[in-house]
Design a protein around this motif. Structure first.
Motif, mmCIF file in Angstrom:
data_model
loop_
_atom_site.group_PDB
_atom_site.id
_atom_site.type_symbol
_atom_site.label_atom_id
_atom_site.label_comp_id
_atom_site.label_asym_id
_atom_site.label_seq_id
_atom_site.Cartn_x
_atom_site.Cartn_y
_atom_site.Cartn_z
ATOM 1 N N ALA A 1 0.817 -1.216 0.000
ATOM 2 C CA ALA A 1 0.000 0.000 0.000
ATOM 3 C C ALA A 1 0.850 1.265 0.000
ATOM 4 C CB ALA A 1 -0.929 -0.004 1.217
ATOM 5 N N ALA A 2 0.490 2.208 -0.855
ATOM 6 C CA ALA A 2 1.251 3.455 -0.958
ATOM 7 C C ALA A 2 0.375 4.546 -1.553
ATOM 8 C CB ALA A 2 2.493 3.257 -1.823
ATOM 9 N N GLY A 3 0.825 5.781 -1.404
ATOM 10 C CA GLY A 3 0.135 6.931 -1.975
ATOM 11 C C GLY A 3 0.412 8.172 -1.152
ATOM 12 N N LEU A 4 0.874 9.237 -1.799
ATOM 13 C CA LEU A 4 1.265 10.455 -1.103
ATOM 14 C C LEU A 4 0.431 11.641 -1.551
ATOM 15 C CD1 LEU A 4 5.137 9.990 -1.367
ATOM 16 C CD2 LEU A 4 3.689 9.522 0.618
ATOM 17 N N LYS A 5 -0.037 12.415 -0.587
ATOM 18 C CA LYS A 5 -0.871 13.578 -0.895
ATOM 19 C C LYS A 5 -0.111 14.668 -1.649
ATOM 20 C CE LYS A 5 -3.160 15.127 2.654
ATOM 21 N NZ LYS A 5 -3.363 15.413 4.091
ATOM 22 N N SER A 6 1.206 14.634 -1.571
ATOM 23 C CA SER A 6 1.984 15.624 -2.312
ATOM 24 C C SER A 6 1.787 15.489 -3.815
ATOM 25 C CB SER A 6 3.471 15.476 -1.985
ATOM 26 O OG SER A 6 3.936 14.169 -2.268
ATOM 27 N N GLN A 7 1.203 14.394 -4.265
ATOM 28 C CA GLN A 7 0.945 14.170 -5.684
ATOM 29 C C GLN A 7 -0.422 14.688 -6.128
ATOM 30 O OE1 GLN A 7 3.068 13.363 -7.796
ATOM 31 N NE2 GLN A 7 4.407 11.700 -7.184
ATOM 32 N N PHE A 8 -1.196 15.277 -5.216
ATOM 33 C CA PHE A 8 -2.490 15.828 -5.609
ATOM 34 C C PHE A 8 -2.293 16.892 -6.685
ATOM 35 C CE2 PHE A 8 -5.228 14.879 -1.581
ATOM 36 C CZ PHE A 8 -4.898 13.541 -1.698
ATOM 37 N N GLY A 9 -3.148 16.862 -7.690
ATOM 38 C CA GLY A 9 -3.016 17.789 -8.793
ATOM 39 C C GLY A 9 -2.180 17.233 -9.932
ATOM 40 N N THR A 10 -1.771 15.952 -9.832
ATOM 41 C CA THR A 10 -1.019 15.291 -10.891
ATOM 42 C C THR A 10 -1.704 13.966 -11.234
ATOM 43 O OG1 THR A 10 0.459 13.849 -9.606
ATOM 44 C CG2 THR A 10 1.062 16.188 -9.767
ATOM 45 N N MET A 11 -1.218 13.310 -12.290
ATOM 46 C CA MET A 11 -1.774 12.009 -12.677
ATOM 47 C C MET A 11 -1.538 10.946 -11.616
ATOM 48 S SD MET A 11 -0.859 11.653 -16.720
ATOM 49 C CE MET A 11 -1.553 12.770 -17.949
ATOM 50 N N CYS A 12 -0.614 11.179 -10.721
ATOM 51 C CA CYS A 12 -0.308 10.171 -9.707
ATOM 52 C C CYS A 12 -1.446 9.991 -8.706
ATOM 53 C CB CYS A 12 0.987 10.523 -8.979
ATOM 54 S SG CYS A 12 2.461 10.231 -9.963
ATOM 55 N N LYS A 13 -2.274 11.002 -8.497
ATOM 56 C CA LYS A 13 -3.382 10.823 -7.559
ATOM 57 C C LYS A 13 -4.336 9.734 -8.056
ATOM 58 C CE LYS A 13 -6.780 13.246 -4.713
ATOM 59 N NZ LYS A 13 -8.032 12.525 -4.951
ATOM 60 N N PRO A 14 -4.852 9.802 -9.287
ATOM 61 C CA PRO A 14 -5.679 8.687 -9.753
ATOM 62 C C PRO A 14 -4.906 7.377 -9.900
ATOM 63 C CG PRO A 14 -5.357 10.315 -11.503
ATOM 64 C CD PRO A 14 -4.875 10.933 -10.230
ATOM 65 N N PHE A 15 -3.618 7.481 -10.175
ATOM 66 C CA PHE A 15 -2.776 6.291 -10.233
ATOM 67 C C PHE A 15 -2.809 5.553 -8.901
ATOM 68 C CE2 PHE A 15 1.683 4.478 -10.163
ATOM 69 C CZ PHE A 15 1.490 3.543 -11.172
ATOM 70 N N HIS A 16 -2.870 6.297 -7.788
ATOM 71 C CA HIS A 16 -2.961 5.669 -6.463
ATOM 72 C C HIS A 16 -4.179 4.747 -6.381
ATOM 73 C CE1 HIS A 16 -0.807 9.403 -4.552
ATOM 74 N NE2 HIS A 16 0.038 8.632 -5.225
ATOM 75 N N ALA A 17 -5.310 5.204 -6.905
ATOM 76 C CA ALA A 17 -6.527 4.389 -6.845
ATOM 77 C C ALA A 17 -6.358 3.108 -7.640
ATOM 78 C CB ALA A 17 -7.717 5.191 -7.368
ATOM 79 N N GLY A 18 -5.790 3.226 -8.836
ATOM 80 C CA GLY A 18 -5.560 2.042 -9.641
ATOM 81 C C GLY A 18 -4.597 1.067 -8.988
ATOM 82 N N LYS A 19 -3.529 1.587 -8.406
ATOM 83 C CA LYS A 19 -2.562 0.726 -7.727
ATOM 84 C C LYS A 19 -3.188 0.052 -6.508
ATOM 85 C CE LYS A 19 1.276 0.112 -8.225
ATOM 86 N NZ LYS A 19 1.960 -1.025 -8.912
ATOM 87 N N ALA A 20 -4.033 0.754 -5.789
ATOM 88 C CA ALA A 20 -4.695 0.157 -4.627
ATOM 89 C C ALA A 20 -5.533 -1.043 -5.054
ATOM 90 C CB ALA A 20 -5.559 1.193 -3.921
#
Length: 456
Positions: free
Chosen positions: A198-217
Protein backbone atom coordinates in the motif's frame (compact mmCIF):
# COMPACT_ATOMS: atom_id res chain seq x y z
CA UNK A 1 4.96 5.99 19.15
CA UNK A 2 5.21 5.25 22.86
CA UNK A 3 5.63 1.78 24.33
CA UNK A 4 2.13 1.66 25.85
CA UNK A 5 0.52 2.14 22.46
CA UNK A 6 2.67 -0.60 20.92
CA UNK A 7 1.79 -3.05 23.71
CA UNK A 8 -1.91 -2.21 23.50
CA UNK A 9 -1.89 -2.65 19.73
CA UNK A 10 -0.25 -6.04 20.00
CA UNK A 11 -2.89 -7.33 22.42
CA UNK A 12 -5.67 -6.70 19.91
CA UNK A 13 -5.84 -9.10 16.97
CA UNK A 14 -7.23 -6.45 14.69
CA UNK A 15 -6.21 -7.93 11.33
CA UNK A 16 -7.62 -11.35 12.20
CA UNK A 17 -10.85 -9.86 13.55
CA UNK A 18 -11.37 -7.78 10.42
CA UNK A 19 -10.59 -10.80 8.26
CA UNK A 20 -13.22 -12.81 10.10
CA UNK A 21 -15.75 -10.05 9.55
CA UNK A 22 -14.98 -9.80 5.84
CA UNK A 23 -15.14 -13.53 5.22
CA UNK A 24 -18.50 -13.78 7.00
CA UNK A 25 -20.38 -11.24 4.83
CA UNK A 26 -23.21 -12.77 2.81
CA UNK A 27 -25.66 -11.21 0.38
CA UNK A 28 -28.71 -12.63 2.16
CA UNK A 29 -27.67 -11.10 5.50
CA UNK A 30 -27.29 -7.59 4.07
CA UNK A 31 -30.22 -5.21 4.66
CA UNK A 32 -31.81 -3.97 1.45
CA UNK A 33 -30.73 -0.34 2.04
CA UNK A 34 -27.11 -1.56 2.14
CA UNK A 35 -27.62 -3.42 -1.13
CA UNK A 36 -29.18 -0.30 -2.64
CA UNK A 37 -26.20 1.79 -1.59
CA UNK A 38 -23.85 -0.80 -3.07
CA UNK A 39 -25.68 -0.58 -6.40
CA UNK A 40 -25.46 3.21 -6.25
CA UNK A 41 -21.71 3.00 -5.66
CA UNK A 42 -21.34 0.73 -8.68
CA UNK A 43 -23.44 3.06 -10.83
CA UNK A 44 -21.49 6.13 -9.79
CA UNK A 45 -18.18 4.35 -10.39
CA UNK A 46 -19.13 3.34 -13.92
CA UNK A 47 -20.31 6.87 -14.69
CA UNK A 48 -17.13 8.60 -13.58
CA UNK A 49 -14.95 5.92 -15.20
CA UNK A 50 -16.72 6.35 -18.54
CA UNK A 51 -16.23 10.10 -18.31
CA UNK A 52 -12.58 9.64 -17.37
CA UNK A 53 -11.83 7.03 -20.03
CA UNK A 54 -10.48 9.62 -22.45
CA UNK A 55 -8.23 11.32 -19.93
CA UNK A 56 -4.62 11.45 -21.17
CA UNK A 57 -3.50 9.11 -18.39
CA UNK A 58 -5.69 6.36 -19.89
CA UNK A 59 -3.75 6.34 -23.16
CA UNK A 60 -0.42 6.34 -21.34
CA UNK A 61 -1.39 3.40 -19.14
CA UNK A 62 -3.02 1.45 -21.97
CA UNK A 63 -0.04 1.94 -24.24
CA UNK A 64 2.35 0.80 -21.52
CA UNK A 65 0.33 -2.25 -20.51
CA UNK A 66 -0.52 -3.25 -24.08
CA UNK A 67 3.20 -3.55 -24.79
CA UNK A 68 3.47 -6.15 -22.05
CA UNK A 69 0.52 -8.10 -23.46
CA UNK A 70 -0.97 -11.03 -21.60
CA UNK A 71 -4.26 -12.88 -21.28
CA UNK A 72 -7.40 -10.90 -22.19
CA UNK A 73 -9.16 -11.54 -18.90
CA UNK A 74 -11.03 -8.31 -18.17
CA UNK A 75 -12.53 -5.32 -19.96
CA UNK A 76 -11.50 -1.68 -19.81
CA UNK A 77 -14.36 0.75 -19.19
CA UNK A 78 -14.85 3.10 -22.14
CA UNK A 79 -12.46 1.10 -24.37
CA UNK A 80 -12.60 -2.01 -26.52
CA UNK A 81 -9.32 -3.32 -25.12
CA UNK A 82 -9.16 -6.32 -22.80
CA UNK A 83 -6.18 -6.91 -20.53
CA UNK A 84 -5.00 -9.27 -17.80
CA UNK A 85 -7.12 -8.78 -14.68
CA UNK A 86 -4.31 -7.08 -12.75
CA UNK A 87 -3.70 -4.61 -15.58
CA UNK A 88 -7.43 -3.94 -15.96
CA UNK A 89 -7.68 -3.18 -12.24
CA UNK A 90 -4.91 -0.60 -12.55
CA UNK A 91 -6.34 1.15 -15.61
CA UNK A 92 -9.97 1.10 -14.49
CA UNK A 93 -9.01 2.43 -11.07
CA UNK A 94 -7.00 5.26 -12.57
CA UNK A 95 -9.67 6.35 -15.05
CA UNK A 96 -12.32 6.10 -12.34
CA UNK A 97 -10.43 8.64 -10.25
CA UNK A 98 -9.04 10.75 -13.09
CA UNK A 99 -11.74 13.39 -12.76
CA UNK A 100 -11.87 13.28 -8.96
CA UNK A 101 -15.64 12.91 -9.26
CA UNK A 102 -16.07 9.59 -7.40
CA UNK A 103 -17.56 8.88 -3.99
CA UNK A 104 -16.01 9.55 -0.57
CA UNK A 105 -16.20 8.21 2.96
CA UNK A 106 -14.63 10.34 5.69
CA UNK A 107 -14.00 7.27 7.84
CA UNK A 108 -11.16 6.24 5.49
CA UNK A 109 -10.84 9.20 4.74
CA UNK A 110 -10.83 8.83 0.98
CA UNK A 111 -12.51 7.30 -2.05
CA UNK A 112 -13.70 3.74 -1.33
CA UNK A 113 -15.46 2.56 -4.49
CA UNK A 114 -12.72 3.47 -6.96
CA UNK A 115 -10.15 1.59 -4.88
CA UNK A 116 -12.30 -1.51 -4.40
CA UNK A 117 -14.44 -2.01 -7.50
CA UNK A 118 -11.89 -2.14 -10.37
CA UNK A 119 -10.02 -5.14 -8.99
CA UNK A 120 -13.23 -6.78 -7.81
CA UNK A 121 -14.92 -6.35 -11.19
CA UNK A 122 -11.87 -7.64 -13.07
CA UNK A 123 -11.83 -10.72 -10.85
CA UNK A 124 -15.58 -11.17 -11.21
CA UNK A 125 -15.34 -11.04 -15.00
CA UNK A 126 -12.66 -13.69 -14.95
CA UNK A 127 -14.61 -15.93 -12.57
CA UNK A 128 -18.05 -15.17 -14.06
CA UNK A 129 -19.32 -14.23 -10.61
CA UNK A 130 -22.93 -13.20 -10.07
CA UNK A 131 -24.18 -9.75 -9.19
CA UNK A 132 -25.13 -10.92 -5.71
CA UNK A 133 -21.62 -12.21 -5.11
CA UNK A 134 -20.20 -8.87 -6.22
CA UNK A 135 -22.49 -6.90 -3.92
CA UNK A 136 -21.53 -9.01 -0.90
CA UNK A 137 -17.82 -8.79 -1.70
CA UNK A 138 -17.97 -5.05 -2.30
CA UNK A 139 -19.69 -4.39 1.03
CA UNK A 140 -17.12 -6.59 2.79
CA UNK A 141 -14.26 -4.59 1.29
CA UNK A 142 -15.97 -1.27 1.90
CA UNK A 143 -16.49 -1.94 5.59
CA UNK A 144 -12.93 -3.17 6.12
CA UNK A 145 -11.47 -0.09 4.41
CA UNK A 146 -13.50 2.20 6.64
CA UNK A 147 -12.62 0.27 9.80
CA UNK A 148 -8.90 0.39 9.04
CA UNK A 149 -9.24 4.08 8.23
CA UNK A 150 -10.87 4.62 11.61
CA UNK A 151 -8.03 2.74 13.31
CA UNK A 152 -5.40 4.93 11.68
CA UNK A 153 -7.19 8.09 12.76
CA UNK A 154 -6.64 11.50 11.22
CA UNK A 155 -2.88 11.34 11.76
CA UNK A 156 -2.32 8.95 8.84
CA UNK A 157 -3.91 11.33 6.35
CA UNK A 158 -2.53 14.45 8.02
CA UNK A 159 1.00 13.04 7.82
CA UNK A 160 0.71 13.03 4.04
CA UNK A 161 -0.58 9.59 3.07
CA UNK A 162 -3.34 9.40 0.46
CA UNK A 163 -5.75 6.99 2.12
CA UNK A 164 -7.40 6.04 -1.18
CA UNK A 165 -4.11 4.44 -2.15
CA UNK A 166 -3.12 3.08 1.26
CA UNK A 167 -6.32 2.15 3.07
CA UNK A 168 -8.00 1.44 -0.25
CA UNK A 169 -5.60 -1.45 -0.90
CA UNK A 170 -6.87 -3.20 2.23
CA UNK A 171 -10.47 -2.73 1.10
CA UNK A 172 -9.71 -4.12 -2.34
CA UNK A 173 -7.95 -7.14 -0.83
CA UNK A 174 -10.85 -7.87 1.51
CA UNK A 175 -13.38 -7.60 -1.32
CA UNK A 176 -11.41 -9.88 -3.65
CA UNK A 177 -10.75 -12.35 -0.84
CA UNK A 178 -14.48 -12.51 -0.17
CA UNK A 179 -15.27 -13.10 -3.84
CA UNK A 180 -12.68 -15.88 -3.90
CA UNK A 181 -14.32 -17.46 -0.84
CA UNK A 182 -11.19 -17.26 1.31
CA UNK A 183 -11.53 -18.16 4.98
CA UNK A 184 -10.52 -15.80 7.77
CA UNK A 185 -6.94 -17.09 7.96
CA UNK A 186 -6.31 -16.62 4.23
CA UNK A 187 -8.10 -13.26 4.26
CA UNK A 188 -5.80 -12.07 7.06
CA UNK A 189 -2.84 -13.03 4.91
CA UNK A 190 -4.37 -11.17 1.98
CA UNK A 191 -4.69 -8.07 4.13
CA UNK A 192 -1.05 -8.43 5.10
CA UNK A 193 0.05 -8.77 1.48
CA UNK A 194 -1.99 -5.72 0.57
CA UNK A 195 -0.58 -3.70 3.44
CA UNK A 196 3.02 -4.28 2.46
CA UNK A 197 2.23 -2.91 -1.03
CA UNK A 198 0.00 0.00 0.00
CA UNK A 199 1.25 3.45 -0.96
CA UNK A 200 0.13 6.93 -1.97
CA UNK A 201 1.26 10.45 -1.10
CA UNK A 202 -0.87 13.58 -0.89
CA UNK A 203 1.98 15.62 -2.31
CA UNK A 204 0.94 14.17 -5.68
CA UNK A 205 -2.49 15.83 -5.61
CA UNK A 206 -3.02 17.79 -8.79
CA UNK A 207 -1.02 15.29 -10.89
CA UNK A 208 -1.77 12.01 -12.68
CA UNK A 209 -0.31 10.17 -9.71
CA UNK A 210 -3.38 10.82 -7.56
CA UNK A 211 -5.68 8.69 -9.75
CA UNK A 212 -2.78 6.29 -10.23
CA UNK A 213 -2.96 5.67 -6.46
CA UNK A 214 -6.53 4.39 -6.85
CA UNK A 215 -5.56 2.04 -9.64
CA UNK A 216 -2.56 0.73 -7.73
CA UNK A 217 -4.70 0.16 -4.63
CA UNK A 218 -7.15 -1.95 -6.59
CA UNK A 219 -4.41 -3.83 -8.38
CA UNK A 220 -2.52 -4.46 -5.13
CA UNK A 221 -5.64 -5.71 -3.39
CA UNK A 222 -6.49 -8.08 -6.22
CA UNK A 223 -2.93 -9.39 -6.35
CA UNK A 224 -2.90 -9.84 -2.57
CA UNK A 225 -6.05 -11.95 -2.59
CA UNK A 226 -4.87 -14.07 -5.50
CA UNK A 227 -1.49 -14.69 -3.89
CA UNK A 228 -3.16 -15.60 -0.60
CA UNK A 229 -5.23 -18.16 -2.49
CA UNK A 230 -2.01 -19.76 -3.68
CA UNK A 231 -0.59 -19.94 -0.14
CA UNK A 232 1.70 -16.90 -0.29
CA UNK A 233 2.83 -16.16 3.25
CA UNK A 234 2.35 -12.95 5.19
CA UNK A 235 2.02 -11.89 8.78
CA UNK A 236 -1.64 -12.27 9.80
CA UNK A 237 -1.35 -9.23 12.10
CA UNK A 238 0.20 -6.79 9.66
CA UNK A 239 -2.11 -3.89 10.55
CA UNK A 240 -1.31 -3.81 14.28
CA UNK A 241 2.05 -5.56 14.78
CA UNK A 242 5.23 -3.76 15.80
CA UNK A 243 6.79 -2.19 12.71
CA UNK A 244 3.49 -3.02 10.99
CA UNK A 245 1.30 -0.78 8.90
CA UNK A 246 -0.49 1.26 11.56
CA UNK A 247 2.47 1.96 13.82
CA UNK A 248 4.68 3.06 10.93
CA UNK A 249 2.07 5.09 9.05
CA UNK A 250 0.59 7.41 11.63
CA UNK A 251 0.84 8.83 15.14
CA UNK A 252 -2.53 7.95 16.63
CA UNK A 253 -3.38 4.28 16.02
CA UNK A 254 -6.67 3.40 17.71
CA UNK A 255 -7.71 -0.23 17.13
CA UNK A 256 -10.81 0.19 19.29
CA UNK A 257 -12.15 2.70 16.76
CA UNK A 258 -11.89 0.07 14.05
CA UNK A 259 -13.93 -2.41 16.06
CA UNK A 260 -16.64 0.02 17.16
CA UNK A 261 -20.05 -0.44 15.57
CA UNK A 262 -20.80 2.46 13.19
CA UNK A 263 -24.18 4.23 13.13
CA UNK A 264 -26.81 1.99 11.51
CA UNK A 265 -24.26 -0.88 11.74
CA UNK A 266 -22.60 -0.20 8.37
CA UNK A 267 -20.06 2.42 7.31
CA UNK A 268 -21.56 2.47 3.82
CA UNK A 269 -24.47 4.52 5.17
CA UNK A 270 -21.98 7.41 5.49
CA UNK A 271 -20.98 7.21 1.83
CA UNK A 272 -20.83 10.65 0.21
CA UNK A 273 -21.43 11.05 -3.51
CA UNK A 274 -19.94 13.95 -5.41
CA UNK A 275 -22.03 16.43 -7.36
CA UNK A 276 -19.15 18.82 -8.06
CA UNK A 277 -16.19 17.68 -10.16
CA UNK A 278 -13.55 18.75 -7.61
CA UNK A 279 -11.89 17.61 -4.40
CA UNK A 280 -14.58 16.75 -1.86
CA UNK A 281 -13.27 19.20 0.72
CA UNK A 282 -14.08 22.04 -1.70
CA UNK A 283 -17.76 21.03 -1.78
CA UNK A 284 -18.74 22.82 1.43
CA UNK A 285 -17.21 26.09 0.18
CA UNK A 286 -18.85 25.61 -3.23
CA UNK A 287 -22.27 25.12 -1.65
CA UNK A 288 -21.78 28.21 0.52
CA UNK A 289 -20.89 30.33 -2.51
CA UNK A 290 -23.76 28.95 -4.58
CA UNK A 291 -26.19 29.63 -1.75
CA UNK A 292 -25.08 33.28 -1.39
CA UNK A 293 -25.25 33.84 -5.13
CA UNK A 294 -28.73 32.34 -5.43
CA UNK A 295 -30.24 33.85 -2.26
CA UNK A 296 -28.82 37.36 -2.51
CA UNK A 297 -28.06 37.77 -6.20
CA UNK A 298 -24.42 38.57 -5.51
CA UNK A 299 -22.42 39.47 -8.62
CA UNK A 300 -18.61 39.11 -8.63
CA UNK A 301 -18.03 42.83 -9.22
CA UNK A 302 -19.96 43.61 -6.01
CA UNK A 303 -17.50 41.67 -3.82
CA UNK A 304 -15.06 43.66 -1.71
CA UNK A 305 -13.61 40.79 0.29
CA UNK A 306 -14.39 37.22 1.34
CA UNK A 307 -13.42 35.02 4.29
CA UNK A 308 -13.68 31.26 4.14
CA UNK A 309 -13.55 29.43 7.49
CA UNK A 310 -12.88 25.69 7.54
CA UNK A 311 -10.90 22.91 9.20
CA UNK A 312 -7.12 23.22 9.15
CA UNK A 313 -6.73 19.81 7.51
CA UNK A 314 -8.04 21.32 4.26
CA UNK A 315 -4.92 23.44 4.02
CA UNK A 316 -2.86 20.37 3.15
CA UNK A 317 -5.41 18.82 0.79
CA UNK A 318 -6.98 21.39 -1.52
CA UNK A 319 -5.23 24.72 -1.08
CA UNK A 320 -3.38 25.22 -4.36
CA UNK A 321 -3.35 29.04 -4.33
CA UNK A 322 -2.62 29.75 -8.01
CA UNK A 323 -3.89 26.88 -10.17
CA UNK A 324 -2.84 26.94 -13.80
CA UNK A 325 -4.79 24.00 -15.23
CA UNK A 326 -8.01 22.10 -14.66
CA UNK A 327 -6.50 19.41 -12.50
CA UNK A 328 -4.95 21.93 -10.12
CA UNK A 329 -8.20 23.90 -10.07
CA UNK A 330 -9.97 20.88 -8.58
CA UNK A 331 -7.68 21.27 -5.54
CA UNK A 332 -7.96 25.03 -5.09
CA UNK A 333 -10.34 26.38 -2.44
CA UNK A 334 -10.01 29.92 -3.80
CA UNK A 335 -10.67 28.87 -7.38
CA UNK A 336 -13.76 26.83 -6.51
CA UNK A 337 -15.32 29.60 -4.43
CA UNK A 338 -14.69 32.06 -7.25
CA UNK A 339 -16.21 29.69 -9.81
CA UNK A 340 -19.32 28.98 -7.72
CA UNK A 341 -19.87 32.65 -6.87
CA UNK A 342 -19.52 33.51 -10.56
CA UNK A 343 -22.13 30.97 -11.62
CA UNK A 344 -19.75 28.49 -13.21
CA UNK A 345 -21.31 25.00 -13.24
CA UNK A 346 -18.96 23.03 -11.00
CA UNK A 347 -20.82 19.82 -11.87
CA UNK A 348 -19.64 20.18 -15.46
CA UNK A 349 -16.45 18.40 -16.42
CA UNK A 350 -15.58 21.18 -18.84
CA UNK A 351 -15.62 23.75 -16.06
CA UNK A 352 -12.19 22.61 -14.89
CA UNK A 353 -9.73 23.69 -17.54
CA UNK A 354 -6.65 25.83 -18.03
CA UNK A 355 -8.85 28.56 -19.49
CA UNK A 356 -11.03 28.66 -16.38
CA UNK A 357 -8.08 28.43 -14.00
CA UNK A 358 -6.44 31.46 -15.61
CA UNK A 359 -9.58 33.46 -16.43
CA UNK A 360 -8.78 37.07 -15.39
CA UNK A 361 -12.19 37.68 -13.80
CA UNK A 362 -11.99 34.51 -11.72
CA UNK A 363 -8.38 35.28 -10.74
CA UNK A 364 -9.40 38.75 -9.51
CA UNK A 365 -12.25 37.29 -7.50
CA UNK A 366 -10.28 34.47 -5.89
CA UNK A 367 -7.60 36.97 -4.82
CA UNK A 368 -10.23 38.63 -2.62
CA UNK A 369 -10.65 35.44 -0.57
CA UNK A 370 -8.89 35.01 2.77
CA UNK A 371 -8.69 31.51 4.28
CA UNK A 372 -9.32 31.18 8.03
CA UNK A 373 -8.36 27.72 9.25
CA UNK A 374 -9.61 26.29 12.56
CA UNK A 375 -8.67 23.28 14.65
CA UNK A 376 -11.23 20.57 15.27
CA UNK A 377 -13.93 21.59 12.80
CA UNK A 378 -15.88 18.89 10.95
CA UNK A 379 -13.57 18.20 8.04
CA UNK A 380 -16.10 18.90 5.30
CA UNK A 381 -17.81 21.89 6.95
CA UNK A 382 -17.33 25.46 5.78
CA UNK A 383 -18.52 29.01 6.46
CA UNK A 384 -18.19 31.74 3.86
CA UNK A 385 -18.52 35.44 4.63
CA UNK A 386 -18.83 37.85 1.72
CA UNK A 387 -18.56 41.61 2.22
CA UNK A 388 -19.87 43.76 -0.63
CA UNK A 389 -18.67 47.14 -1.81
CA UNK A 390 -21.90 48.75 -0.52
CA UNK A 391 -21.18 47.59 3.04
CA UNK A 392 -23.54 44.64 3.21
CA UNK A 393 -22.16 41.37 4.62
CA UNK A 394 -23.62 37.91 4.02
CA UNK A 395 -22.73 34.52 5.50
CA UNK A 396 -23.49 30.93 4.59
CA UNK A 397 -22.60 27.60 6.18
CA UNK A 398 -22.60 24.09 4.74
CA UNK A 399 -21.38 20.71 5.98
CA UNK A 400 -20.73 18.42 3.03
CA UNK A 401 -19.93 15.56 5.39
CA UNK A 402 -23.57 14.74 6.14
CA UNK A 403 -24.84 11.87 3.94
CA UNK A 404 -28.26 11.84 2.33
CA UNK A 405 -30.97 10.31 4.50
CA UNK A 406 -33.18 9.53 1.49
CA UNK A 407 -31.55 6.66 -0.40
CA UNK A 408 -34.24 6.57 -3.09
CA UNK A 409 -33.96 10.30 -3.83
CA UNK A 410 -30.19 9.93 -3.86
CA UNK A 411 -30.57 7.19 -6.46
CA UNK A 412 -32.55 9.54 -8.71
CA UNK A 413 -29.90 12.24 -8.39
CA UNK A 414 -27.15 9.74 -9.15
CA UNK A 415 -29.06 8.50 -12.19
CA UNK A 416 -29.10 12.06 -13.54
CA UNK A 417 -25.38 12.41 -12.84
CA UNK A 418 -24.69 9.08 -14.53
CA UNK A 419 -26.65 10.06 -17.63
CA UNK A 420 -24.73 13.33 -17.89
CA UNK A 421 -21.43 11.46 -17.68
CA UNK A 422 -22.23 8.36 -19.71
CA UNK A 423 -24.39 9.76 -22.53
CA UNK A 424 -21.49 11.52 -24.30
CA UNK A 425 -19.43 8.33 -24.18
CA UNK A 426 -22.07 5.73 -25.06
CA UNK A 427 -25.07 7.55 -26.49
CA UNK A 428 -28.34 7.99 -24.63
CA UNK A 429 -29.93 4.62 -25.42
CA UNK A 430 -26.92 2.52 -24.47
CA UNK A 431 -26.29 4.67 -21.40
CA UNK A 432 -29.85 4.05 -20.15
CA UNK A 433 -29.46 0.31 -20.75
CA UNK A 434 -26.23 0.27 -18.75
CA UNK A 435 -27.85 2.26 -15.93
CA UNK A 436 -30.80 -0.12 -15.70
CA UNK A 437 -28.49 -3.13 -15.83
CA UNK A 438 -26.49 -1.81 -12.89
CA UNK A 439 -29.63 -1.06 -10.88
CA UNK A 440 -30.58 -4.68 -11.56
CA UNK A 441 -27.18 -5.98 -10.49
CA UNK A 442 -28.68 -8.39 -7.96
CA UNK A 443 -30.24 -10.44 -10.77
CA UNK A 444 -27.22 -10.68 -13.06
CA UNK A 445 -25.73 -14.17 -13.46
CA UNK A 446 -22.40 -12.61 -14.46
CA UNK A 447 -20.91 -9.31 -15.64
CA UNK A 448 -20.87 -9.99 -19.37
CA UNK A 449 -23.69 -7.49 -19.98
CA UNK A 450 -21.89 -4.74 -18.05
CA UNK A 451 -18.64 -5.40 -19.87
CA UNK A 452 -20.39 -5.23 -23.25
CA UNK A 453 -22.36 -2.08 -22.52
CA UNK A 454 -19.46 -0.17 -20.93
CA UNK A 455 -17.03 -0.88 -23.77
CA UNK A 456 -16.59 1.92 -26.30
Amino acid sequence: MDGDVVKRAQTIELTRTLAEQASAVTYDALPEPVRALARQCVLDYYGVALAGADDPLAKILLDELAEAGGATQASIIGHKARLPALSAALVNGAIGHALDYDDVNLAMPGHPSVAILPGLIALAEQRRSSGREIIAAFVAGYEIACRIGMALGPGHYDRGFHATGTVGAFGAAAACARLLGLDAEATARALGIAGTQAAGLKSQFGTMCKPFHAGKASQSGLLAARLATRGFSSRPDLVECEQGFALTHGPDFNPEAALATPPNRFHIFANLFKYHAACYLTHGPIECARSLREQHGIAPDQVARMTLSLDRSCDRVCNIPVPTDGLQAKFSLRQNVAMALSGVDTASLGAYSAATATDPALVRLREKLVLDFHEGWPQAAAELEVALTDGRVFKAQHDAGIPSADIAAQGERLAAKFDALADPALGAARSRELRETIFGLDGLPDLSALARLAAH
